[in-house]
Design an enzyme around this catalytic site. Structure first.
Site, short mmCIF file in Angstrom:
data_model
loop_
_atom_site.label_atom_id
_atom_site.label_comp_id
_atom_site.label_asym_id
_atom_site.label_seq_id
_atom_site.Cartn_x
_atom_site.Cartn_y
_atom_site.Cartn_z
N CYS A 182 0.82 -1.23 0.00
CA CYS A 182 0.00 0.00 0.00
C CYS A 182 0.84 1.27 0.00
O CYS A 182 0.33 2.36 -0.27
CB CYS A 182 -0.93 0.00 1.20
N HIS A 220 -3.64 7.03 2.95
CA HIS A 220 -4.01 5.76 2.32
C HIS A 220 -5.39 5.35 2.83
O HIS A 220 -5.67 5.43 4.02
CB HIS A 220 -2.96 4.69 2.68
N ASN A 233 -10.17 -0.67 0.11
CA ASN A 233 -8.71 -0.52 0.13
C ASN A 233 -8.15 -0.97 -1.22
O ASN A 233 -8.21 -2.16 -1.55
CB ASN A 233 -8.15 -1.37 1.28
O1 UT7 Z 1 -3.72 -1.34 3.68
C1 UT7 Z 1 -2.83 -1.38 4.74
C2 UT7 Z 1 -2.99 -2.56 5.57
N1 UT7 Z 1 -4.32 -2.88 6.03
C3 UT7 Z 1 -4.92 -2.20 6.99
O2 UT7 Z 1 -4.52 -1.14 7.40
C4 UT7 Z 1 -6.09 -2.87 7.66
C5 UT7 Z 1 -5.88 -2.92 9.14
N2 UT7 Z 1 -6.90 -3.62 9.91
C6 UT7 Z 1 -8.19 -3.22 9.97
O3 UT7 Z 1 -8.60 -2.31 9.28
C7 UT7 Z 1 -9.10 -3.90 10.96
O4 UT7 Z 1 -8.32 -4.69 11.85
C8 UT7 Z 1 -10.18 -4.80 10.31
C9 UT7 Z 1 -11.21 -3.93 9.61
C10 UT7 Z 1 -9.55 -5.75 9.33
C11 UT7 Z 1 -10.91 -5.59 11.37
O5 UT7 Z 1 -11.44 -4.73 12.36
P1 UT7 Z 1 -11.20 -5.03 13.90
O6 UT7 Z 1 -11.95 -4.01 14.66
O7 UT7 Z 1 -9.72 -5.10 14.11
O8 UT7 Z 1 -11.90 -6.42 14.09
P2 UT7 Z 1 -11.26 -7.79 14.60
O9 UT7 Z 1 -10.38 -8.38 13.58
O10 UT7 Z 1 -10.72 -7.55 15.97
O11 UT7 Z 1 -12.57 -8.68 14.70
C12 UT7 Z 1 -13.64 -8.35 15.61
C13 UT7 Z 1 -14.74 -9.37 15.46
C14 UT7 Z 1 -14.23 -10.80 15.50
O12 UT7 Z 1 -15.19 -11.58 16.18
P3 UT7 Z 1 -14.96 -11.98 17.75
O13 UT7 Z 1 -13.68 -12.72 17.79
O14 UT7 Z 1 -14.92 -10.66 18.47
O15 UT7 Z 1 -16.16 -12.80 18.05
C15 UT7 Z 1 -14.20 -11.23 14.06
O16 UT7 Z 1 -14.35 -12.60 13.87
O17 UT7 Z 1 -15.38 -9.22 14.19
C16 UT7 Z 1 -15.40 -10.48 13.51
N3 UT7 Z 1 -15.34 -10.22 12.07
C17 UT7 Z 1 -16.41 -9.97 11.32
N4 UT7 Z 1 -17.72 -9.88 11.64
C18 UT7 Z 1 -18.56 -9.57 10.63
C19 UT7 Z 1 -14.23 -10.17 11.28
N5 UT7 Z 1 -14.58 -9.88 10.02
C20 UT7 Z 1 -15.92 -9.74 10.01
C21 UT7 Z 1 -16.87 -9.44 9.02
N6 UT7 Z 1 -18.18 -9.36 9.36
N7 UT7 Z 1 -16.53 -9.19 7.73
#
Ligand code: UT7
Length: 321
Positions: free
Chosen positions: A109, A248, A278
């Site tokens: 990115c 970004h 993204n």
């Molecule tokens: O481009 C440069 C690199 N990339 C980035 O900068 C992305 C960086 N990361 C992020 O933007 C975020 O970490 C995400 C958007 C990917 C995820 O958000 P988060 O707030 O960090 O969520 P998480 O991974 O901690 O997941 C929270 C919960 C989990 O469930 P439990 O374990 O709390 O029960 C996941 O299983 O959300 C669940 N989950 C979803 N639920 C519904 C993960 N993906 C989804 C989904 N729909 N698509």
């Protein structure tokens, strides 16, 4: 200085409602956690090179520069047409840029900022006069559509700029690029290179983008804030001296945190993550082209760009338009 910009996106749109039918997710979760509402995705016939060439053609037209005048094409991508030759070489042929050196940059990115930094150095050293810098991706080809944690995040696009010698007033004021190779496993495509050959990679489902979202998020917030702060301090500037911040576009929460870190009011922050998701290396030149078109960036404006991505890589730049 930036002589012209361009962008290209595939025709097909994938909404959060579409994704609700594909994996266990909701429009509400995607909006709240990322800010994304829809993204453009490539059809089977679309190629990264064709998207990049389209964006490049528009940028050359805006710059009123014939393709033969280009000395170099620098293309940032992690989803090139093939492993080799470079996607930049395909683009060179499509544009008829017969006098250009052409090569790809792999910095995920942050690739566009790496490319901009290199192009600026080539021009400053007198080794080149006109350089086309493109960021382009078809990330949906390496997306695991069964993994809800990643498949809701990405989209396909290309953005391009034509860079020429500055006029003493306008141009790239400074660039800053960094990386930390200790953290490669957190965001990568593990298979398909010489380490894990294709046949093994396909069998073990390693031909997909893998991301430890939560970890990447933490690093992205810190690194993008650091990069923005570093380049402002180094150039004796503050948020008040910047007309537009283009971060970004990965996640609305990361964008907000970056703006807060450098005390940039949100009305001076460009956001289009809701429309594209993204798009990795494409996200900043795509946003820059849009901002010039819709008047958010005006001649004379000073723009701060900042990015973070796989590697990890991160960086920033200040451009006077
Ligand atoms: O481009 C440069 C690199 N990339 C980035 O900068 C992305 C960086 N990361 C992020 O933007 C975020 O970490 C995400 C958007 C990917 C995820 O958000 P988060 O707030 O960090 O969520 P998480 O991974 O901690 O997941 C929270 C919960 C989990 O469930 P439990 O374990 O709390 O029960 C996941 O299983 O959300 C669940 N989950 C979803 N639920 C519904 C993960 N993906 C989804 C989904 N729909 N698509």
């Amino acid at each position: 200085m930036i002589l012209g910009t361009g962008r290209a996106v595939p025709k097909r749109v994938l909404t959060n409602a579409d994704l609700e039918k594909m994996v266990e997710t909701t429009d509400q979760w995607i909006r709240e956690r990322t800010g994304i509402e829809r993204r453009f995705i490539a059809d089977d016939k679309d190629t990264t090179s064709a998207l990049c060439a389209e964006a490049g053609r528009v940028a050359l037209q805006a710059a009123q520069l014939p393709a033969e005048k280009l000395d170099a094409i620098i293309l940032a991508t992690v989803t090139g047409d093939v492993t080799f030759p470079s996607t930049a070489c395909y683009v060179q042929e499509m544009l008829g840029a017969t006098n250009a050196a052409a090569f790809d940059i792999s910095a995920a990115c942050t690739g566009f900022i790496y490319g901009l930094s290199l192009a600026d150095s080539l021009i400053a050293s007198g080794k080149a006069q006109h350089v086309l810098v493109i960021g382009g991706e078809i990330l949906t080809r390496i997306t695991d559509w069964t993994d809800r944690a990643t498949c809701v995040l990405f989209g396909d696009a290309a953005g391009a700029i034509v860079l020429g010698p500055g006029d003493g007033q306008r141009g790239v004021i400074d660039t800053f690029i960094k990386s930390d190779g200790r953290l490669t496993p957190l965001l990568c495509m593990p298979g398909g290179g010489t380490k894990v050959p294709y046949d093994v990679a396909v069998a073990e489902r390693l031909m997909f983008l893998k991301m430890e979202g939560r970890e990447v998020f933490k690093h992205a917030v810190t690194a993008m804030g650091d990069a923005a702060e570093h380049i402002l301090t180094k150039n004796n500037l503050t948020a008040a001296d910047i007309n537009l911040l283009i971060p970004h576009q990965a996640n609305m929460r990361i964008i907000n945190a970056t703006a807060k870190r450098v005390s940039m009011p949100l009305e001076k922050v460009y956001v289009n993550v809701q429309n594209y998701g993204n798009t990795s290396a494409a996200s900043i030149p795509l946003a820059m082209d849009e901002a010039l078109e819709n008047g958010r960036l005006q001649p004379g404006d000073r723009c701060l760009i900042v990015a973070f991505g796989g590697g990890f890589t991160w960086g920033s730049a200040i451009i006077q338009f």
